[in-house]
Design a protein around this motif. Structure first.
Motif, short mmCIF file in Angstrom:
data_model
loop_
_atom_site.label_atom_id
_atom_site.label_comp_id
_atom_site.label_asym_id
_atom_site.label_seq_id
_atom_site.Cartn_x
_atom_site.Cartn_y
_atom_site.Cartn_z
N SER A 208 -56.94 -5.90 -8.81
CA SER A 208 -57.22 -5.02 -9.94
C SER A 208 -56.10 -4.00 -10.11
O SER A 208 -55.28 -3.79 -9.20
CB SER A 208 -58.54 -4.29 -9.75
N VAL A 209 -56.07 -3.36 -11.24
CA VAL A 209 -55.08 -2.31 -11.51
C VAL A 209 -55.18 -1.21 -10.46
O VAL A 209 -54.17 -0.77 -9.90
CB VAL A 209 -55.29 -1.74 -12.93
N GLU A 210 -56.39 -0.76 -10.18
CA GLU A 210 -56.58 0.31 -9.20
C GLU A 210 -56.08 -0.10 -7.82
O GLU A 210 -55.40 0.67 -7.13
CB GLU A 210 -58.05 0.72 -9.13
N GLU A 211 -56.40 -1.31 -7.41
CA GLU A 211 -55.97 -1.80 -6.10
C GLU A 211 -54.44 -1.91 -6.03
O GLU A 211 -53.83 -1.56 -5.02
CB GLU A 211 -56.60 -3.17 -5.81
N PHE A 212 -53.84 -2.40 -7.10
CA PHE A 212 -52.39 -2.57 -7.13
C PHE A 212 -51.68 -1.22 -7.06
O PHE A 212 -50.71 -1.05 -6.31
CB PHE A 212 -51.97 -3.33 -8.39
N VAL A 213 -52.15 -0.28 -7.83
CA VAL A 213 -51.52 1.05 -7.86
C VAL A 213 -51.71 1.76 -6.52
O VAL A 213 -50.81 2.45 -6.03
CB VAL A 213 -52.08 1.89 -9.03
N LEU A 214 -52.86 1.56 -5.89
CA LEU A 214 -53.13 2.17 -4.59
C LEU A 214 -52.13 1.72 -3.53
O LEU A 214 -51.84 2.46 -2.58
CB LEU A 214 -54.56 1.83 -4.15
N LEU A 215 -51.57 0.52 -3.69
CA LEU A 215 -50.58 0.03 -2.73
C LEU A 215 -49.35 0.94 -2.66
O LEU A 215 -48.62 0.93 -1.67
CB LEU A 215 -50.14 -1.39 -3.10
N GLY A 216 -49.13 1.72 -3.70
CA GLY A 216 -48.03 2.68 -3.67
C GLY A 216 -48.19 3.75 -2.60
O GLY A 216 -47.22 4.40 -2.21
N ARG A 217 -49.40 3.90 -2.08
CA ARG A 217 -49.66 4.89 -1.03
C ARG A 217 -49.46 4.32 0.37
O ARG A 217 -49.68 5.03 1.36
CB ARG A 217 -51.11 5.40 -1.14
N PHE A 218 -49.03 3.06 0.47
CA PHE A 218 -48.93 2.40 1.78
C PHE A 218 -48.04 3.18 2.75
O PHE A 218 -48.35 3.30 3.94
CB PHE A 218 -48.41 0.97 1.62
N ALA A 219 -46.94 3.71 2.27
CA ALA A 219 -46.01 4.43 3.16
C ALA A 219 -46.61 5.72 3.70
O ALA A 219 -46.12 6.27 4.69
CB ALA A 219 -44.71 4.74 2.40
N HIS A 220 -47.67 6.20 3.06
CA HIS A 220 -48.27 7.47 3.45
C HIS A 220 -49.52 7.31 4.32
O HIS A 220 -49.98 8.27 4.94
CB HIS A 220 -48.66 8.28 2.20
N LYS A 221 -50.07 6.10 4.37
CA LYS A 221 -51.34 5.95 5.09
C LYS A 221 -51.12 5.71 6.58
O LYS A 221 -50.07 5.21 6.99
CB LYS A 221 -52.19 4.84 4.47
N LYS A 222 -52.10 6.08 7.36
CA LYS A 222 -52.01 5.88 8.80
C LYS A 222 -52.26 4.42 9.14
O LYS A 222 -53.13 3.78 8.57
CB LYS A 222 -53.04 6.77 9.52
N SER A 223 -51.47 3.91 10.07
CA SER A 223 -51.55 2.50 10.44
C SER A 223 -52.96 2.12 10.86
O SER A 223 -53.65 2.87 11.55
CB SER A 223 -50.57 2.21 11.58
N LEU A 224 -53.40 0.95 10.40
CA LEU A 224 -54.69 0.34 10.75
C LEU A 224 -55.89 1.04 10.13
O LEU A 224 -57.02 0.61 10.31
CB LEU A 224 -54.88 0.27 12.28
N PHE A 225 -55.66 2.14 9.42
CA PHE A 225 -56.75 2.84 8.77
C PHE A 225 -56.77 2.50 7.28
O PHE A 225 -55.76 2.11 6.70
CB PHE A 225 -56.61 4.35 8.95
N ASP A 226 -57.94 2.66 6.67
CA ASP A 226 -58.07 2.43 5.24
C ASP A 226 -57.36 3.56 4.49
O ASP A 226 -57.03 4.60 5.07
CB ASP A 226 -59.55 2.38 4.86
N TYR A 227 -57.14 3.36 3.21
CA TYR A 227 -56.58 4.44 2.40
C TYR A 227 -57.55 5.61 2.37
O TYR A 227 -58.77 5.44 2.30
CB TYR A 227 -56.30 3.94 0.99
N SER A 228 -57.00 6.81 2.38
CA SER A 228 -57.82 8.02 2.44
C SER A 228 -58.34 8.40 1.06
O SER A 228 -57.91 7.85 0.03
CB SER A 228 -56.98 9.18 2.99
N ASP A 229 -59.27 9.35 1.05
CA ASP A 229 -59.76 9.87 -0.23
C ASP A 229 -58.62 10.50 -1.02
O ASP A 229 -58.59 10.40 -2.25
CB ASP A 229 -60.87 10.91 0.02
N LYS A 230 -57.68 11.12 -0.32
CA LYS A 230 -56.52 11.70 -1.00
C LYS A 230 -55.71 10.61 -1.70
O LYS A 230 -55.31 10.78 -2.86
CB LYS A 230 -55.63 12.43 0.01
N ASP A 231 -55.49 9.48 -1.01
CA ASP A 231 -54.76 8.38 -1.62
C ASP A 231 -55.46 7.87 -2.87
O ASP A 231 -54.83 7.62 -3.91
CB ASP A 231 -54.62 7.22 -0.63
#
Length: 241
Positions: A89-112
């Protein structure tokens, strides 16, 4: 911010760029004929193609950064979106832009997730968030690419032929966003569209004969354009208003 020293790129024995040395401290538009090496220059800056010479970003060689560190500095937006997951989805694709900021092995945060939604709202495409990216028009997909780059929050954004596949209405929307983003990001625009470059109004790097020349101002002069492109020009009009 970016410095190129004796950059050279070649493919299948053909030299595309030769001994290009530039300092890019602010916004630029990169112009030149088709096949002159504009996109190759952009990809070399991003370390996406093989090259000899050196590329520095913020004083360090690109290879000295981790991938996450480089992603926080630099975003590259291609001319056309290539979808490998037809159902994302659009939301899922755009969220991938936060990959460099997320902690390894954890899901994307509410901030992301909040940054993703805010970016979709900023670009007026939040209503598309649940749609598959593959179902969108070319103009909508280009906005989604910009959204992903903005969620990445990199300091430098490289646009590679952003209006090449767009109709005039969508090209105008993209042009306005690019110009507006100069307030928060260093923008490098790769384009063959003189109207777009004129509207964005940045200094110009012109690529010709495998090398690059820098023009701080007064590039869009009919006589200069005729000299560089080899065709007559008459009062280049800015069509994005």
């Amino acid at each position: 911010m970016i410095e190129l020293k004796e950059l050279q790129c070649a493919f299948n024995g053909r030299v595309i760029l030769e001994n290009v040395s530039l300092k890019i401290d602010s916004h630029i538009s990169v112009l030149g004929a088709n096949g002159s090496g504009k996109s190759t220059l952009a990809k070399a800056i991003c370390d996406l193609v093989a090259f000899s010479g050196t590329v520095f970003i913020a004083g360090k060689k690109t290879q000295e950064y981790t991938l996450n560190e480089r992603a926080k500095l630099l975003s590259y937006i291609p001319a056309k979106l290539e979808i490998h997951d037809p159902y994302i989805s659009v939301e899922e694709f755009v969220l991938l832009g936060r990959f460099a900021h997320k902690k390894s092995l954890f899901d994307y945060s509410d901030k992301d997730k909040n940054i993703t939604l805010q970016t979709l709202e900023f670009l007026n495409i939040v209503h598309l968030k649940e749609n598959p990216v593959s179902s969108l028009s070319s103009g909508e997909q280009q906005l989604v690419l910009i959204a992903q780059a903005l969620t990445q929050q990199s300091k430098i954004i490289i646009f590679d032929e952003p209006t090449a596949n767009l109709d005039p209405h969508n090209a105008k929307i993209i042009a306005q966003h690019i110009k507006g983003l100069k307030e928060w990001h260093q923008i490098i625009l790769i384009t063959h569209d003189l109207h777009l470059a004129c509207y964005v109004d940045s200094p110009v790097v012109f690529i010709k004969d495998k090398t690059a020349a820098f023009y701080e101002k007064e590039f869009f002069d009919d006589a200069r354009l005729e000299e560089l492109y080899g065709v007559a020009f008459e009062s280049l009009a800015v069509k994005y208003v």
